[in-house]
Scaffold this motif. Structure first.
Motif, mmCIF file in Angstrom:
data_model
loop_
_atom_site.group_PDB
_atom_site.id
_atom_site.type_symbol
_atom_site.label_atom_id
_atom_site.label_comp_id
_atom_site.label_asym_id
_atom_site.label_seq_id
_atom_site.Cartn_x
_atom_site.Cartn_y
_atom_site.Cartn_z
ATOM 1 N N ALA A 148 12.754 44.424 38.269
ATOM 2 C CA ALA A 148 14.061 45.361 37.847
ATOM 3 C C ALA A 148 15.260 44.654 38.534
ATOM 4 O O ALA A 148 16.164 44.592 37.773
ATOM 5 C CB ALA A 148 13.927 46.791 38.516
ATOM 6 N N THR A 149 15.352 44.602 39.638
ATOM 7 C CA THR A 149 16.485 43.841 40.469
ATOM 8 C C THR A 149 17.062 42.547 39.802
ATOM 9 O O THR A 149 18.372 42.149 39.513
ATOM 10 C CB THR A 149 16.443 43.732 41.930
ATOM 11 O OG1 THR A 149 16.110 44.871 42.576
ATOM 12 C CG2 THR A 149 17.669 43.099 42.452
ATOM 13 N N GLN A 152 18.163 43.180 35.639
ATOM 14 C CA GLN A 152 19.402 44.117 35.654
ATOM 15 C C GLN A 152 20.482 43.068 35.941
ATOM 16 O O GLN A 152 21.413 43.158 35.247
ATOM 17 C CB GLN A 152 19.386 44.961 37.043
ATOM 18 C CG GLN A 152 20.645 45.793 37.175
ATOM 19 C CD GLN A 152 20.919 46.836 35.994
ATOM 20 O OE1 GLN A 152 20.020 47.422 35.483
ATOM 21 N NE2 GLN A 152 22.124 46.855 35.375
ATOM 22 N N ARG A 153 20.461 42.322 36.977
ATOM 23 C CA ARG A 153 21.706 41.403 37.232
ATOM 24 C C ARG A 153 21.554 40.203 36.299
ATOM 25 O O ARG A 153 22.426 39.248 36.532
ATOM 26 C CB ARG A 153 21.414 40.827 38.626
ATOM 27 C CG ARG A 153 20.229 39.868 38.950
ATOM 28 C CD ARG A 153 19.989 39.658 40.442
ATOM 29 N NE ARG A 153 20.992 39.379 41.286
ATOM 30 C CZ ARG A 153 21.435 38.020 41.515
ATOM 31 N NH1 ARG A 153 20.529 37.031 40.966
ATOM 32 N NH2 ARG A 153 22.223 37.628 42.519
ATOM 33 N N ARG A 161 23.113 50.161 29.062
ATOM 34 C CA ARG A 161 21.933 50.218 30.164
ATOM 35 C C ARG A 161 20.777 50.612 29.837
ATOM 36 O O ARG A 161 19.683 50.160 30.145
ATOM 37 C CB ARG A 161 22.381 51.472 31.108
ATOM 38 C CG ARG A 161 23.690 50.953 31.802
ATOM 39 C CD ARG A 161 24.189 52.429 32.455
ATOM 40 N NE ARG A 161 23.120 52.618 33.507
ATOM 41 C CZ ARG A 161 22.799 52.118 34.739
ATOM 42 N NH1 ARG A 161 23.907 51.488 35.268
ATOM 43 N NH2 ARG A 161 22.161 52.742 35.750
ATOM 44 N N ILE A 164 18.805 47.400 28.721
ATOM 45 C CA ILE A 164 18.438 46.678 29.928
ATOM 46 C C ILE A 164 17.077 47.150 30.213
ATOM 47 O O ILE A 164 16.210 46.705 30.754
ATOM 48 C CB ILE A 164 19.342 46.631 30.999
ATOM 49 C CG1 ILE A 164 20.729 45.738 30.614
ATOM 50 C CG2 ILE A 164 19.014 46.152 32.264
ATOM 51 C CD1 ILE A 164 21.944 45.802 31.591
ATOM 52 N N LYS A 165 16.928 48.582 30.513
ATOM 53 C CA LYS A 165 15.713 49.399 30.879
ATOM 54 C C LYS A 165 14.583 48.763 30.035
ATOM 55 O O LYS A 165 13.625 48.808 30.450
ATOM 56 C CB LYS A 165 15.876 50.897 30.680
ATOM 57 C CG LYS A 165 17.018 51.243 31.776
ATOM 58 C CD LYS A 165 16.948 53.009 31.576
ATOM 59 C CE LYS A 165 18.073 53.542 32.495
ATOM 60 N NZ LYS A 165 18.005 55.199 32.316
ATOM 61 N N ILE A 168 13.678 45.664 31.241
ATOM 62 C CA ILE A 168 13.048 45.577 32.715
ATOM 63 C C ILE A 168 11.500 46.157 32.388
ATOM 64 O O ILE A 168 10.565 45.499 33.041
ATOM 65 C CB ILE A 168 13.509 46.546 33.389
ATOM 66 C CG1 ILE A 168 15.255 46.062 34.038
ATOM 67 C CG2 ILE A 168 12.831 46.951 34.437
ATOM 68 C CD1 ILE A 168 15.799 46.975 34.455
#
Length: 259
Positions: A148-149, A152-153, A161, A164-165, A168
């Motif tokens: 996830a980190t 996300q970046r 968002r 992006i989820k 992920i």
């Protein structure tokens, strides 16, 4: 959804477009924890006029199999699919880790590469001492947090968002062993001292806000290439989904306007 068994893994691929289309086939290679659908926009556009092939790398998407421990081994998988399809000369288009695979193919089989496109990719993984320590520590956190980190970046500030989820979620569905072995393969990848051997026209497209593989590292690579064209777009590391139309048109111009 054709598949090919290569060294104990079933690799899923798409092969679309006219066999007698203009130019060599385009071979789209996705990045770490992604899948061939990162290239949906490009497939829809280019398959109208030329042959387009895209592959789910081993352990990614709808391909099974354990992770490969080197970029060269991943390149071997892609080449096995192309050999099966009797594709001799082609244009590799690689995103991130896929760009590392594309460079490996160009160095190992220069006679088969017509030209090349690298999207948010580099020739050598380089870290400051602080970032290197951070990345080493990040491998010790829970797997889902690690993925996830990193995902996300990868996106530029302001990207939705909820989307992006979803990316992920897709990335976290990639088996942990595949994620971590490919992560190690990228960290050890280094062909910067050899890219001067790549003589074919090469387009390098990068997101201005890419903090995964910063623009400065791509420019260092570009200076080492004999024939490189650089384009910087207003995006982060995930250009194929952040700016699909702009990416497609940039590749199209390179293929049609560059002799």
């Amino acid at each position: 959804m054709p598949q090919l068994e290569v060294d104990g893994a079933r690799l899923t691929y798409d092969d679309e477009g006219p066999r007698d289309g203009a130019g060599a086939p385009l071979v789209f290679i996705h990045g770490w924890t992604a899948n061939r659908h990162r290239w949906d926009h490009q497939l829809a556009h280019f398959s109208a006029t030329r042959r387009v092939i895209r592959v789910d790398l081993r352990g990614h998407g709808e391909s099974d199999g354990s992770g490969r421990r080197s970029i060269a081994e991943l390149a071997g998988d892609v080449l096995a699919v192309l050999d099966h399809l009797k594709v001799e000369r082609f244009v590799p288009v690689g995103h991130s880790m896929g760009g590392m695979i594309a460079q490996t193919l160009a160095l190992g089989h220069p006679d088969r590469i017509e030209r090349m496109v690298l999207v948010n990719s580099i020739s050598r993984m380089t870290y400051s001492r602080g970032r290197g320590l951070l990345m080493a520590v990040s491998t010790q956190v829970p797997f889902k947090l690690f993925v996830a980190t990193n995902i996300q970046r990868a996106f530029a500030p302001g990207y939705p968002r909820e989307e992006i989820k979803e990316y992920i979620r897709t990335s976290a569905a990639t088996p942990r062993e595949v994620v971590m072995t490919c992560y190690g393969a990228m960290r050890s990848f280094d062909v910067l001292d050899r890219v001067g051997e790549i003589r074919v026209p090469t387009l390098m497209i990068h997101g201005y806000y890419d903090i995964q593989l910063p623009v400065s590292q791509m420019l260092r690579m570009a200076k080492a290439y004999p024939d490189a064209e650089v384009r910087i777009l207003d995006a982060g590391h995930e250009l194929p989904v952040e700016k699909p139309e702009e990416l497609t048109s940039t590749i199209d111009r390179f293929l049609t306007e560059r002799p």
